[in-house]
Design a protein around this motif. Structure first.
Motif, PDB file in Angstrom:
ATOM      1  N   GLU A  42      52.393 -15.008 -26.895  1.00 14.16           N
ATOM      2  CA  GLU A  42      52.301 -16.128 -27.826  1.00 14.16           C
ATOM      3  C   GLU A  42      51.215 -15.871 -28.869  1.00 14.16           C
ATOM      4  OE1 GLU A  42      52.469 -16.378 -24.542  1.00 14.16           O
ATOM      5  OE2 GLU A  42      54.524 -17.158 -24.438  1.00 14.16           O
ATOM      6  N   GLU A  43      50.079 -15.316 -28.430  1.00 12.43           N
ATOM      7  CA  GLU A  43      49.020 -14.992 -29.377  1.00 12.43           C
ATOM      8  C   GLU A  43      49.467 -13.887 -30.333  1.00 12.43           C
ATOM      9  OE1 GLU A  43      44.966 -15.911 -26.802  1.00 12.43           O
ATOM     10  OE2 GLU A  43      46.092 -14.075 -26.413  1.00 12.43           O
ATOM     11  N   ARG A  46      52.896 -14.320 -37.307  1.00  8.55           N
ATOM     12  CA  ARG A  46      53.204 -15.400 -38.246  1.00  8.55           C
ATOM     13  C   ARG A  46      52.136 -15.536 -39.317  1.00  8.55           C
ATOM     14  NH1 ARG A  46      55.558 -18.157 -33.641  1.00  8.55           N
ATOM     15  NH2 ARG A  46      53.512 -18.990 -33.057  1.00  8.55           N
ATOM     16  N   SER A  47      50.872 -15.272 -38.934  1.00  8.18           N
ATOM     17  CA  SER A  47      49.779 -15.425 -39.901  1.00  8.18           C
ATOM     18  C   SER A  47      49.624 -14.203 -40.804  1.00  8.18           C
ATOM     19  CB  SER A  47      48.462 -15.666 -39.154  1.00  8.18           C
ATOM     20  OG  SER A  47      48.085 -14.521 -38.410  1.00  8.18           O
ATOM     21  N   ASN A  64      51.547 -15.495 -32.929  1.00 11.19           N
ATOM     22  CA  ASN A  64      50.718 -16.201 -33.912  1.00 11.19           C
ATOM     23  C   ASN A  64      50.118 -15.217 -34.914  1.00 11.19           C
ATOM     24  OD1 ASN A  64      51.190 -18.706 -32.755  1.00 11.19           O
ATOM     25  ND2 ASN A  64      49.413 -18.566 -31.383  1.00 11.19           N
TER      26      ASN A  64
END
Length: 342
Positions: free
Chosen positions: A19-20, A26-27, A23
């Motif tokens: 999940e990290e 996505r960033s 992220n």
């Protein structure tokens, strides 16, 4: 929960959860071309090839904690003797498509210096021992030849004897011998360095393994020196540019057994988009060695190998990209060891 790792600029980062990692994707903190890995994967993969990282369902399952995970917390059952994954051979990149990361190269050079310090130290001692030994012998011979020519006193002044033709001839021969020996040993030292960064066997004996390339090296060095000298006379900058563009010729001769012009052309190609980075790397290596000298000269024993290994590391990066600085997961075997060209 599975721990994931990712690599940027030749440096491994993590662990993070999937999940990290999503992220970060996505960033924009990681790109699709950045490499990722977890314990269920045999080798590093580009993030864009892992379903679910940039969208969709994950193709790499979130496996439970694996005792063979090389990055597991202390106390895990993993042992260094685990089977070493070989993975696929690295493929050469488009020249200039991945500009080198200077600090990543220096960090890798530090790591490899620690890892192979014994071989590096023995190679350095052999290199300088031979160089100084030959210079000492030649100097002794020159001293014997000059015994008959002693200074005299004329009109109360000390007059040095004029150099004889024999002495001048010997000085020329001495200079040639020193230069040829230096080139011969530099070829062998380059072979040792390339093997160290590529995960191949390296030994002191390889200092003497490149004699078949000596004539090419002598010819290429003469051409290179003349070109740089002419460029330097033209307001210095052209000389620096020539040195940066064609300076990989000697490494190419050793690595690919190339001819003179072929090596110059290859150097010109792989240094595309990297010449300023190579200049910065050269400046940093000089400062590292200078710092070693300032540290009572003792620090140079560690500083010099770092600068020495930085050259072939930059060369390999320009060939294979940032993966040239990575090891196979959980090992100290460079990914380059899988490459037939390494």
């Amino acid at each position: 929960m599975t721990q994931w790792y990712y690599a940027q600029g030749g440096q491994q980062k993590g662990p993070v959860t999937f999940e990290e990692l999503q992220n970060l994707a996505r960033s924009g903190a990681i790109a699709q071309g950045d490499l990722v890995w977890n314990a269920s994967m045999p080798d590093w993969l580009p993030g864009g090839s892992v379903d679910g990282l940039f969208g969709g369902q994950p193709a790499v399952s979130a496996a439970q904690a694996d005792p063979s995970n090389p990055y597991a917390a202390p106390g895990s059952a993993w042992q260094p003797q685990s089977v070493i994954p070989t993975g696929e051979a690295l493929q050469e990149i488009e020249p200039g498509s991945e500009p080198i990361d200077i600090m990543a190269i220096i960090k890798r050079a530090v790591e490899l210096t620690k890892r192979h310090f014994a071989v590096i130290l023995l190679t350095g001692l052999a290199y300088w021992g031979i160089s100084f030994g030959v210079s000492f012998v030649l100097g002794a011979v020159q001293g014997v030849l000059s015994l008959g020519a002693q200074p005299t006193i004329q009109d109360g002044q000390l007059v040095q004897p004029a150099a004889t033709s024999g002495m001048i001839a010997f000085q020329i021969v001495q200079a040639v011998i020193n230069q040829v020996l230096s080139l011969f040993l530099s070829l062998g030292a380059t072979r040792v360095a390339l093997n160290l960064v590529s995960g191949r066997e390296a030994s002191v004996g390889q200092l003497f393994s490149q004699g078949d390339k000596l004539l090419r090296m002598v010819g290429a060095t003469i051409i290179f020196a003349i070109a740089v000298m002419i460029g330097t006379l033209l307001l210095i900058v052209p000389g620096i540019y020539i040195a940066l563009r064609f300076g990989q010729y000697s490494t190419a001769i050793v690595d690919r057994n190339m001819g003179i012009m072929e090596a110059f052309n290859y150097s010109s190609s792989i240094t595309t988009n990297n010449r300023m980075n190579l200049f910065g790397l050269g400046i940093l290596c000089f400062l590292i060695v200078l710092a070693g000298l300032i540290a009572l000269c003792v620090g140079v024993i560690f500083a010099a190998p770092i600068a020495w290994l930085a050259v072939p590391l930059a060369y390999r990066w320009m060939q294979y990209g940032n993966r040239a600085l990575l090891d196979h997961p959980g090992t100290q075997l460079p990914l380059l060891a899988s490459s037939s060209q390494a």
